[in-house]
Design an enzyme around this catalytic site. Structure first.
Site, short mmCIF file in Angstrom:
data_model
loop_
_atom_site.label_atom_id
_atom_site.label_comp_id
_atom_site.label_asym_id
_atom_site.label_seq_id
_atom_site.Cartn_x
_atom_site.Cartn_y
_atom_site.Cartn_z
CD GLU A 1 -2.87 1.15 2.38
OE1 GLU A 1 -2.71 0.38 3.34
OE2 GLU A 1 -3.88 1.86 2.22
CB CYS B 1 -7.50 2.64 4.18
SG CYS B 1 -7.89 1.81 5.71
CG ASN C 1 -8.95 -2.65 2.88
OD1 ASN C 1 -8.32 -3.69 3.00
ND2 ASN C 1 -8.74 -1.61 3.66
CD GLU C 2 -9.06 -2.86 7.84
OE1 GLU C 2 -9.37 -1.69 8.15
OE2 GLU C 2 -8.12 -3.48 8.34
O1 AHR Z 1 -2.00 -1.38 6.90
C1 AHR Z 1 -2.51 -0.15 7.26
C2 AHR Z 1 -4.02 -0.10 7.22
O2 AHR Z 1 -4.55 -0.96 8.18
C3 AHR Z 1 -4.65 -0.57 5.96
O3 AHR Z 1 -4.71 0.43 5.01
C4 AHR Z 1 -6.02 -0.96 6.38
O4 AHR Z 1 -6.59 -1.96 5.58
C5 AHR Z 1 -5.85 -1.36 7.81
O5 AHR Z 1 -6.76 -0.72 8.63
#
Ligand code: AHR
Length: 657
Positions: free
Chosen positions: A51, A243, A377-378
């Site tokens: 990321e 994220c 994602n989450e």
């Molecule tokens: O790894 C950092 C963040 O942690 C990521 O962007 C997210 O998916 C998680 O909350």
């Protein structure tokens, strides 16, 4: 948690009986049943989560050294200083998605100067004698004569440590390039450009790359960092997050279509990590998309990892947005679903397809053979399920072989997690992404987490995890707890098909989140103890799980010992991993039961040990303070007697013919 000095003293005394032979009663007995070859370990088992957080892409893995190279950050001159007669323009742009450019004109007096200076990403790292490729799109403006610029590298104390000239000859936009060699090493240098003639020129997309990128590519990756990633031999490569996939709002979600094609015309996107933590605020953090989806597929191919793209499901970050009005209405999702289908076509379609053709034009006519896609994602709640469902239907209908990864939310358990797992089963996704950033206690306790999981689909993708200590340091003890936990991933390789530590990369002067797997500045990089744990698992993942007991029970923490075993049928060896998380040295007796008569065990066992003081970290100045050490031990028949130090992780490789 702390490893006390007395352990080392005691150890010396304890090693004597070990050398003389340890009796069965003294030892912790590990037994591997060689007859019972278990489930295959998936090639995707250990991999990378990438990321653009902590300046991991722009300013990190992506080797571009100029920040805001196209002048299209919302503040056009962020990252730049101008002097003399310099003006930002947007009329008749060269690149419609990056319209801003700068006009440099005579300063009005021969002793005055017009030009630009770029600060790089917390400076620019120059290496003595190394070559750098400078390029700029430029044209003369209302000038009958060709114009000239002087390009300089500026080091500490304002010394000029590199210099070349370029003639801008044409009134039409053209790309000009020149190679500069640095005369000195500087970690925090900058780039300066002077107009040296009396006319005017326009400049756009000012770029500087080291020539020596990973595999020598022009729009390439920083070699040292790319090599560290390749050194993990990852089986899976998740991209672009995190994220960042979702965006703080939908407008700033990661839009893969903006990340392909000529780099000059990839529009700049906001990076959510510039403001996510007000106490780690980086107002100059944007995404150039220079390391975009094409580069992701290419690098996955380079390092032999299966690409796992993750796309927005139409929900903006649910932590930052409350209520349906922030998201795409379920009945208006077509464009998002189409984005997913188009991405599969971009990766796998032939030259006759719209997106496959674009991939071919970018330099890769052969399909990338993408097999996995993550949607969301989450995400959590009914709003996620309602959106995921149309994606699953559309992907199944058009690409039934592509495996779909769904989410179990941001937590490792709890209400959302309990709601999402059955929904994932109902929707028949192939893998469920689980995330856990937890303390050491959780990691040790959870080594048995997957022992009781259902053996039916979907499988687990441990997509983000890291052991967090109070100071959030990348200490050896955090890595040891991860190693202990990972015995549980390995033992349950029939359930867990992928696991990726997170986050991956962090700039020491520009991070937002820690711990991270690899730290770097503009010239150097350091592997953390967690990197080594990941590498020891990945390079020793074997082909099949082998049953292993500790004192006749599962090796999930008795007296602080955690263990798992695999065999590698291609390499003809058994591999046993043991984490001793206790503060005592341990004598172990490893017995290989039921070895077939035809199998000849080799007496020399390879022993790889990762051990250190609990708080020890690797830094850029001491990058190898914690590093694995290789030695050997002797197998006596089918038995290995060994001593494992307090707080140590050991890998035993027993070869056979
Ligand atoms: O790894 C950092 C963040 O942690 C990521 O962007 C997210 O998916 C998680 O909350």
């Amino acid at each position: 948690m702390k490893k006390f000095a007395f352990c080392y003293l005691a150890c010396a005394a304890m090693l004597l009986p070990f050398a003389q032979g340890v009796t069965a009663q003294q030892a912790y007995e590990l037994r591997l049943n060689a007859q019972k070859v278990g489930a295959p370990v998936h090639a995707t088992m250990y991999g990378l989560f990438f990321e653009d957080i902590n300046f991991a892409a722009d300013g990190g893995l992506y080797a571009e050294m100029v920040k805001n190279r196209s002048f299209d950050f919302p503040q056009s001159l962020m990252g730049w200083k101008t002097f003399g007669n310099a003006t930002v323009k947007t009329e008749q742009p060269l690149f419609e998605r990056n319209p801003a450019y700068v006009v440099l004109a005579y300063a009005g007096h021969d002793h005055k100067q017009t030009g630009l200076e770029n600060e790089g990403f917390v400076g620019m790292g120059f290496k003595k004698e190394a070559a750098y490729r400078f390029s700029v799109w430029a044209k003369t403006v209302d000038a009958a004569e060709p114009q000239k610029i002087r390009v300089e590298f500026i080091g500490a104390g304002s010394d000029v440590i590199g210099r070349e000239e370029l003639v801008i000859a044409s009134p039409d936009w053209e790309k000009y390039t020149v190679t500069l060699r640095a005369r000195a090493t500087d970690e925090k240098g900058c780039l300066r450009i002077f107009l040296t003639t009396k006319g005017a020129i326009a400049v756009e997309h000012v770029s500087l790359f080291p020539e020596d990128t990973y595999r020598g590519r022009e729009n390439g990756l920083r070699k040292d960092l790319a090599e560290l990633l390749a050194g993990l031999q990852p089986g899976i490569f998740r991209f672009p997050g995190g994220c960042i996939v979702e965006g703080t709002d939908l407008a700033t979600r990661y839009n893969w279509k903006n990340s392909i094609g000529p780099v000059e015309n990839r529009p700049v996107n906001e990076n959510r990590w510039h403001y996510t933590f007000p106490h780690r605020f980086f107002p100059d953090y944007y995404q150039s998309y220079g390391l975009g989806f094409y580069e992701f597929f290419l690098f996955s191919e380079d390092i032999g990892a299966e690409p796992l793209p993750v796309l927005s499901c139409g929900l903006a970050c649910q932590f930052q947005n409350d209520g349906e009005r922030c998201h795409v209405p379920v009945d208006k999702l077509e464009d998002y679903v189409q984005d997913a289908l188009d991405l599969i076509e971009f990766a796998n379609g032939d030259a006759a397809t719209r997106w496959g053709k674009i991939r071919g034009e970018m330099g890769h006519p052969e399909p990338f053979g993408m097999k996995y896609i993550g949607i969301g994602n989450e995400q959590w709640g009914r709003e996620y399920i309602e959106r995921l469902e149309p994606f699953v239907k559309a992907i199944r209908a058009k690409y039934p072989d592509v495996k779909i990864v769904g989410s179990s939310g941001p937590s490792s358990d709890g209400k959302e997690f309990d709601y999402l797992w059955p929904e994932m089963k109902r929707l028949k996704v192939d893998l469920v992404d689980e995330h856990y950033y937890k303390d050491p206690e959780w990691f040790l306790k959870s080594a048995a987490r997957y022992d009781a999981y259902s053996r039916k689909a979907p499988a687990v993708f441990a997509g983000e995890y890291a052991c967090h200590l109070p100071r959030r340091a990348n200490s050896f003890y955090a890595a040891l707890c991860e190693a202990a936990f990972m015995t549980g991933l390995e033992r349950n390789a029939d359930v867990v098909h992928m696991a990726t530590y997170a986050p991956l990369l962090a700039h020491v002067s520009a991070w937002q989140w820690r711990p991270d797997m690899i730290w770097f500045d503009n010239l150097r990089s350091a592997k953390t103890p967690s990197y080594y744990v990941q590498q020891l698992y990945s390079l020793n993942k074997g082909t099949h799980v082998m049953p292993l007991t500790l004192n006749q029970k599962a090796a999930t923490g008795e007296s602080g010992l955690y263990a798992s075993a695999v065999c590698d049928q291609a390499e003809s060896c058994y591999i046993v991993k043991v984490a001793n998380t206790s503060q005592e040295d341990k004598a172990i007796r490893l017995v290989l039961d039921n070895v077939s008569k035809k199998t000849r065990l080799q007496p020399e066992v390879e022993v790889i040990v990762l051990e250190a003081e609990a708080n020890q970290e690797n830094t850029l100045d001491r990058p190898e303070a914690v590093a694995p050490k290789v030695s050997s031990a002797s197998l006596s028949g089918n038995i290995l007697q060994a001593a494992i130090r307090a707080e140590a992780f050991v890998v035993y490789k027993i070869r056979y013919q």
